[in-house]
Scaffold this active site. Sequence first.
Site, PDB file in Angstrom:
ATOM      1  N   ARG A  74       0.276   8.525   4.964  1.00  0.00           N
ATOM      2  CA  ARG A  74       0.792   7.654   3.903  1.00  0.00           C
ATOM      3  C   ARG A  74      -0.316   6.649   3.570  1.00  0.00           C
ATOM      4  O   ARG A  74      -1.364   6.649   4.219  1.00  0.00           O
ATOM      5  CB  ARG A  74       2.121   6.971   4.286  1.00  0.00           C
ATOM      6  CG  ARG A  74       2.407   6.694   5.702  1.00  0.00           C
ATOM      7  CD  ARG A  74       1.515   5.667   6.346  1.00  0.00           C
ATOM      8  NE  ARG A  74       1.507   4.432   5.613  1.00  0.00           N
ATOM      9  CZ  ARG A  74       0.562   3.531   5.640  1.00  0.00           C
ATOM     10  NH1 ARG A  74      -0.521   3.705   6.391  1.00  0.00           N
ATOM     11  NH2 ARG A  74       0.614   2.425   4.930  1.00  0.00           N
ATOM     12  N   GLY A  75      -0.051   5.790   2.590  1.00  0.00           N
ATOM     13  CA  GLY A  75      -1.112   4.903   2.100  1.00  0.00           C
ATOM     14  C   GLY A  75      -1.799   5.611   0.932  1.00  0.00           C
ATOM     15  O   GLY A  75      -2.173   6.794   1.049  1.00  0.00           O
ATOM     16  N   ALA A  76      -1.955   4.896  -0.179  1.00  0.00           N
ATOM     17  CA  ALA A  76      -2.400   5.538  -1.424  1.00  0.00           C
ATOM     18  C   ALA A  76      -3.685   6.378  -1.273  1.00  0.00           C
ATOM     19  O   ALA A  76      -3.702   7.551  -1.646  1.00  0.00           O
ATOM     20  CB  ALA A  76      -2.549   4.474  -2.511  1.00  0.00           C
ATOM     21  N   ASP A 122      -0.832   0.437  -4.637  1.00  0.00           N
ATOM     22  CA  ASP A 122      -0.589   1.868  -4.836  1.00  0.00           C
ATOM     23  C   ASP A 122      -0.875   2.291  -6.262  1.00  0.00           C
ATOM     24  O   ASP A 122      -1.136   3.465  -6.536  1.00  0.00           O
ATOM     25  CB  ASP A 122       0.857   2.224  -4.483  1.00  0.00           C
ATOM     26  CG  ASP A 122       1.016   2.250  -2.979  1.00  0.00           C
ATOM     27  OD1 ASP A 122       1.202   1.169  -2.396  1.00  0.00           O
ATOM     28  OD2 ASP A 122       0.909   3.346  -2.404  1.00  0.00           O
ATOM     29  N   ARG A 161       4.998  12.516  -3.658  1.00  0.00           N
ATOM     30  CA  ARG A 161       5.356  11.084  -3.669  1.00  0.00           C
ATOM     31  C   ARG A 161       5.001  10.524  -5.046  1.00  0.00           C
ATOM     32  O   ARG A 161       3.930  10.820  -5.576  1.00  0.00           O
ATOM     33  CB  ARG A 161       4.636  10.307  -2.560  1.00  0.00           C
ATOM     34  CG  ARG A 161       5.227  10.609  -1.174  1.00  0.00           C
ATOM     35  CD  ARG A 161       4.803   9.590  -0.148  1.00  0.00           C
ATOM     36  NE  ARG A 161       5.493   8.320  -0.298  1.00  0.00           N
ATOM     37  CZ  ARG A 161       5.150   7.218   0.366  1.00  0.00           C
ATOM     38  NH1 ARG A 161       4.117   7.235   1.194  1.00  0.00           N
ATOM     39  NH2 ARG A 161       5.822   6.102   0.212  1.00  0.00           N
ATOM     40  N   ASN A 199       2.768  -2.462  -5.196  1.00  0.00           N
ATOM     41  CA  ASN A 199       2.496  -2.262  -3.759  1.00  0.00           C
ATOM     42  C   ASN A 199       3.832  -2.218  -3.023  1.00  0.00           C
ATOM     43  O   ASN A 199       4.910  -2.355  -3.628  1.00  0.00           O
ATOM     44  CB  ASN A 199       1.599  -3.393  -3.246  1.00  0.00           C
ATOM     45  CG  ASN A 199       1.052  -3.116  -1.847  1.00  0.00           C
ATOM     46  OD1 ASN A 199       0.546  -2.043  -1.577  1.00  0.00           O
ATOM     47  ND2 ASN A 199       1.184  -4.076  -0.947  1.00  0.00           N
ATOM     48  N   GLN A 241       5.701  -0.467   8.442  1.00  0.00           N
ATOM     49  CA  GLN A 241       4.272  -0.115   8.520  1.00  0.00           C
ATOM     50  C   GLN A 241       3.435  -1.283   9.032  1.00  0.00           C
ATOM     51  O   GLN A 241       2.369  -1.078   9.609  1.00  0.00           O
ATOM     52  CB  GLN A 241       3.743   0.309   7.142  1.00  0.00           C
ATOM     53  CG  GLN A 241       4.291   1.621   6.638  1.00  0.00           C
ATOM     54  CD  GLN A 241       5.476   1.414   5.716  1.00  0.00           C
ATOM     55  OE1 GLN A 241       6.261   0.490   5.898  1.00  0.00           O
ATOM     56  NE2 GLN A 241       5.625   2.271   4.731  1.00  0.00           N
TER      57      GLN A 241
HETATM   58  O1  MRU Z   1       4.837   3.868   1.671  1.00  0.00           O
HETATM   59  P1  MRU Z   1       3.414   3.714   2.120  1.00  0.00           P
HETATM   60  O2  MRU Z   1       3.296   3.432   3.592  1.00  0.00           O
HETATM   61  O3  MRU Z   1       2.571   4.895   1.695  1.00  0.00           O
HETATM   62  O4  MRU Z   1       2.888   2.452   1.343  1.00  0.00           O
HETATM   63  C1  MRU Z   1       1.576   2.018   1.539  1.00  0.00           C
HETATM   64  C2  MRU Z   1       1.260   0.759   0.820  1.00  0.00           C
HETATM   65  O5  MRU Z   1       2.079   0.199   0.131  1.00  0.00           O
HETATM   66  C3  MRU Z   1      -0.149   0.243   0.900  1.00  0.00           C
HETATM   67  O6  MRU Z   1      -0.161  -1.137   0.811  1.00  0.00           O
HETATM   68  C4  MRU Z   1      -0.940   0.833  -0.265  1.00  0.00           C
HETATM   69  O7  MRU Z   1      -0.860   2.234  -0.267  1.00  0.00           O
HETATM   70  C5  MRU Z   1      -2.333   0.421  -0.245  1.00  0.00           C
HETATM   71  S1  MRU Z   1      -3.193   1.346   0.999  1.00  0.00           S
HETATM   72  C6  MRU Z   1      -4.789   1.012   1.093  1.00  0.00           C
END
Ligand code: MRU
Length: 389
Positions: free
Chosen positions: A53-55, A244, A90, A254, A203
Site C-alpha cells: 500500500r502507499g501510492a 495519494d 484501488r 491523503n 498505518q
Molecule cells: O491506504 P494507504 O495505506 O495506501 O494510504 C497511504 C497514504 O495515505 C499515504 O500517506 C500516501 O500514499 C502517501 S505515501 C508516500
Amino acid sequence: MKIGGVAYRSIWLNADGATVEVIDQTLLPHRFAIRSLMSLADAEHAIKTMIVRGAPLIGATAAYGMSLAMAADPSDSMLEEAHGCLLAARPTAVNLRWALDEMASVLRPIAPTQRKQVAYQRAAEICDEDVALNRAIGEHGLKIINGIASKKETNATINIMTHCNAGWLATVDFGTALAPIYLAHDAGLKVHVWVSETRPRNQGASLTAWELGQHGVAHTVIVDNAAGHLLRCGEVDMVIVGSDRTAANGDVCNKIGTYLKALAAKDNGVPFYVALPGPTIDWSLADGATIPIEERGALEVSHISGRNKHHGVSTVALTPQASAIANPGFDVTPARLVTGLITERGVCAASKEGLLGLYPENANGAPTTRPLSRVDKLPPRRQRARNLA
Ligand code: MRU
C-alpha cells in the site's frame, strides 16, 4: 532502509529474474514476512488486500504486475486486461494510473516477443526512479527542517507530526513525508516524530512507528484525536504528510484524517507541508473536488486486530452489530491549508502557479475536471454500510 541491520526495499525482483518479492504489510509490526508475486492475479491481490500500500508502492507493484502478465501472455489482449484489472485494484492513488499508463505506452508499440523483457526492465526503472525522487524530496525537505531548527535553541528537539505511513514502506525506499526526517536524523538533528495511529487500519501505529523504530528515530504514537491538542499546546513545530493524488491547483488527497490535522495546524500557525513525487500529481484535475475517495469495508471500523498474550493476532469487535458503518479511506485538504508542497524538484506553493513553476512542461494541457470513470465511482451511499471487508 534497514531492518535489523539488513538493507531492504519494499519491492524487489527475485534472483530468478521473474518472481517479484514484497514485504507483507498486513502483518507488521508483529511479523515480518516476504510474499512472492508470481502472476498478474498475485499482484492484483497484493494491491487490493493492502499487502502492499502507499501510492508510490502501489504504482511500482502495478508495473511489476504488468511484467508478470507479459511473462505469462504477451498478447495485446492480455496487455489491456492487465491494465484494466490493476487500475481497478484501488481507486485513489493516481500513481497506479501513472505507472500503468507508462508501462502500456512502452509495451503497446513493440512486438509481443519483446514485451516480457522490456516490461521487467521498465518496472525496475520505475522502482529506481521512485527511490531517486524520494531522496530528492528528502533533501528539499531537510532544508525546511534545518530552517525550523535554526529558529530554536541549539540542540532543541524538533517535533514533527505525521499521519498514516508515507515512509519507505509506502514507496520503494526512503518514503516521501519521512524522507526529510530520515535525512535530518542522519545529519545529527534531534528530531522527534508524533505518529498518529491512523484508524481504522492503523498505518501510523503499525507501520510508521515500526520503520522509525528500525531506523532509531525518536517517536511517540498518539491516537488521531490527540493531534489537535498537541498542535494547540505548541508541541509540534511542523506537520509533514504524504499524498495519494494532488490536483493541479494544489489540493491534496491523503489518508482520512489529514484534513483535520491541516485545519488544526492552520488555526495554530503550525507549518503544514505535503511531500509528493511528480507521479502523484493528477494534471487532469483542476481541483480536488472530483478525486475518487475509496470507500473501504465496514469490518475495518467495526473490528480491531492486535497481538494477544499468546503472541498470536486476535480480532475483536468494537461496535454494536446493528450499527451502520461508513469507512471513507481518504480526504481532500484544500490548497489554502497547505504551507508548501515538497517535491523532487523543490518546494512550491500549493497552487497552480506553484506547481507549474516546478513542472512547466504541464502548462499546455489546461487541466479539466475529468468525469469519474467506472472504477472511480463511489458505491451508492446505501450500499456502503453493508460493504464488508
Ligand atoms: O491506504 P494507504 O495505506 O495506501 O494510504 C497511504 C497514504 O495515505 C499515504 O500517506 C500516501 O500514499 C502517501 S505515501 C508516500
